[in-house]
Write an enzyme that holds these catalytic residues in place. Structure first.
Site, PDB file in Angstrom:
ATOM      1  N   SER A 200      37.817  33.586  36.154  1.00  0.00           N
ATOM      2  CA  SER A 200      36.451  34.006  36.249  1.00  0.00           C
ATOM      3  C   SER A 200      36.560  35.806  36.363  1.00  0.00           C
ATOM      4  CB  SER A 200      36.049  33.631  37.702  1.00  0.00           C
ATOM      5  OG  SER A 200      34.616  33.941  37.673  1.00  0.00           O
TER       6      SER A 200
ATOM      7  N   ASP B  34      34.001  35.013  33.243  1.00  0.00           N
ATOM      8  CA  ASP B  34      33.527  33.594  32.396  1.00  0.00           C
ATOM      9  C   ASP B  34      32.035  33.373  32.703  1.00  0.00           C
ATOM     10  OD1 ASP B  34      33.350  33.435  35.398  1.00  0.00           O
ATOM     11  OD2 ASP B  34      33.999  31.436  35.471  1.00  0.00           O
TER      12      ASP B  34
ATOM     13  N   ARG C 272      37.322  38.478  56.215  1.00  0.00           N
ATOM     14  CA  ARG C 272      37.708  37.117  55.950  1.00  0.00           C
ATOM     15  C   ARG C 272      38.869  37.397  54.578  1.00  0.00           C
ATOM     16  NH1 ARG C 272      35.598  36.123  51.116  1.00  0.00           N
ATOM     17  NH2 ARG C 272      35.936  33.918  50.957  1.00  0.00           N
TER      18      ARG C 272
END
Ligand code: G16
Length: 559
Positions: A73, A294, A512
């Site tokens: 991606s 993608d 994160r």
């Protein structure tokens, strides 16, 4: 007894295939936000094993077709990846991610066969049952080698399984083909790449109606597979929407996602240099968009007053779509019957969430990853889900589609609104976020509203924000809770972040670990651009210090 003998033959064939692709030493693979992702050169063994798991998954689901997509991606070109697609076109059910990780990390072929058998036994899967797998890849140079590994694994089953290669295509097309293949009613669409284009083009033509032809649109294809999809799709809509593809170089080494594409634009908050240099946006009332590598993400942008870069990201698309759908529901007289909601992640700009709430549309916040948003969106009758990075779609429940098809309109306006809602459900990919389908959605809404990018942008003002990647020795030490808005580990770090945030007007920040890249992501927003920048720097420094402290503790040295 016969069953055991049959298994032996199958396991011997799988072993022979797996022996050709041993697991590299010293690497631990994990199924992340969107499957396995790392350097393409490390992945052949993983791809083969994912193929084996796809067969098990299909057998577990009575032979339903499972998808395997080889792509990384938005990641840089040397990376590659693989993910499994479940029968309804959704991401692999989460409980199976552990099985994928287990198979990927078996050190030897013997371990792999033992793990395979134990999964089959635990889930009561007949390993000799029929199965069906469809696969595709994007344009990455490592793709052919990885597909060879996948095919080697699948060949071990001989004619017991059905295998279909749909070639080089976008991730959303693979998801569409999986969903359409498994759709027993045959109503979702023809399960081919061509069927996908026809479905989208037909719905788009209905929605545009007599508003076309629309103004030409510049589309940055990130030098990825979206360039192929765009050119093919254009043939289906003619001049109704002239799509001017840019960054379409599929052969130049290193060009994929480099200084272009949705991730570049969103993260850097600037035009791709190629777009800036060509001056595409200097003409008044022009906007452009960027796909990722993608074509499952899209962000829009334009130059305010011909000068100032303005980003229209996933949040702005969600708002545009939700308000338009809400209006159509009202015009159709179905406000009492259809519950509309929006799903976002912690990356959603605070202003967007506030804006949607003020419109009395409920908002759910989930952890990052389409797999989380998709399931939350299914809880609404019509669920609009978008990540700020441009990954998202709109889900219509079966009940809503039934309601719309059986509605008895009392006026031409109601009839029209119902027709448009049905067409929207067809132009929008119901399986996963899809840059091409989202592009059509946005252009349709703008055409209906009579908006340009400026009017769309006026809905609310983003709080200034920064998204930073921080490299740390071991990102797995970062653990989160509360839809990733708080850290639970390393100990004490969240309190320091809270303290930094409390000193900043309208400050918000969270940390994160990425599930697709080897980094920790830091997001910060604040009342001013400089404050957002400052907060991002402060929190990034805290992250680096926290990570260094843990590393030093592990090494037995003083931090
Ligand atoms: C994938 C996921 C997205 C996620 C993104 C970044 O996108 O499908 O849901 O937002 O990765 O995830 P992370 O922050 O964990 O790296 P894509 O477009 O790369 O497939």
């Amino acid at each position: 007894m016969a069953q055991t003998q049959d298994n032996s033959a199958l396991f011997a064939a799988i072993s022979k295939a797996a022996d050709q692709y041993p697991k590299p030493e010293g690497v631990t693979f994990s199924y992340g936000t969107a499957g396995f992702r790392t350097l393409g050169s490390r992945l052949p063994s993983v791809i083969l094993r994912v193929g084996l798991l796809a067969v098990l998954r299909s057998q577990r689901l009575n032979g339903s077709t499972i998808g395997v997509m080889v792509t990384a991606s938005h990641n840089p070109e040397p990376d590659n990846g693989v993910k499994l697609v479940d029968p309804a076109g959704e991401m692999l059910e989460q409980s199976w991610e552990a099985h994928a990780t287990k198979l990927a990390n078996c050190a030897t072929t013997a371990d792999l066969i033992a793990a395979y058998e134990s999964i089959a036994t635990a889930l009561r899967i007949n390993v000799n049952a029929p199965a069906s797998v469809v696969y595709a890849r994007d344009t990455r140079p490592s793709g052919p080698e990885l597909i060879k590994a996948l095919e080697t694994g699948l060949a071990a089953y001989g004619s017991q399984i059905k295998v279909s290669d749909i070639g080089i295509t976008t991730t959303p097309v693979l998801h569409y083909v999986v969903k359409a293949t498994n759709d027993k009613t045959g109503l979702y669409g023809t399960p081919t790449i061509e069927g996908y284009y026809v479905k989208l083009a037909t719905a788009f033509q209905t929605l545009v109606g007599n508003r076309g032809p629309l103004a030409p649109l510049y589309v940055d294809c990130a030098n990825g597979v979206g360039a192929i999809a765009l050119a093919d799709f254009q043939k289906h809509i003619g001049e109704l929407l002239p799509l001017k593809a840019i960054n379409t170089d599929l052969d130049k080494a290193g060009a994929l996602n480099y200084q272009c594409g949705a991730d570049f634009v969103k993260t850097k908050q600037q035009l791709p240099p190629s777009v800036a240099a060509a001056g595409y946006l200097s003409a008044p009332k022009t906007h452009a968009c960027s796909f990722d590598g993608d074509a499952d993400r899209i962000v829009y942008y334009y130059l305010r007053d011909g000068k100032h870069f303005r980003l229209l990201d996933g949040d702005k698309i969600a708002v545009l779509a939700a308000l338009f759908i809400g209006d159509l529901i009202a015009r159709a007289g179905l406000t009492d019957k259809i519950k509309l909601g929006v799903v976002q992640t912690a990356y959603a700009n605070g202003s967007s969430t506030k804006f949607i709430n003020h419109r009395n549309i409920p908002v759910t916040c989930t952890p990052t990853g389409v797999k989380h948003l998709h399931h939350a969106a299914l809880r609404y009758d019509i669920g609009v889900y978008f990540e700020a990075n441009g990954h998202g779609t709109v889900l219509f429940s079966d009940e809503v589609l039934e309601t719309l098809k059986n509605a008895e309109p009392e006026s031409p306006d109601q009839k029209n609104a119902i027709k448009n809602l049905i067409a929207l459900s067809e132009v929008i990919n119901q399986a996963v976020g899809d840059a091409l389908s989202d592009l059509l959605l946005v252009e349709v809404v703008l055409a209906h509203r009579g908006y340009g990018a400026e009017e769309w942008d006026e809905s609310y003002e983003d709080l200034p924000n920064r998204l930073v990647k921080v490299e740390v020795p071991d990102r797995s030490i970062f653990l989160t809770t509360d839809a990733e808005r708080k850290l639970t580990s390393p100990a004490g770090l969240q309190a320091l972040i809270d303290e930094a945030v409390s000193k900043v007007e309208l400050g918000r920040s969270f940390v994160r670990p990425s599930g697709t890249e080897d980094c920790v992501r830091v997001y910060a927003e604040a009342a001013s651009s400089s404050a957002a920048e400052g907060l991002a720097i402060t929190v990034s420094d805290l992250v680096k210090e926290g990570a260094a402290k843990v590393a030093a503790e592990k090494a037995g040295t003083v931090a």
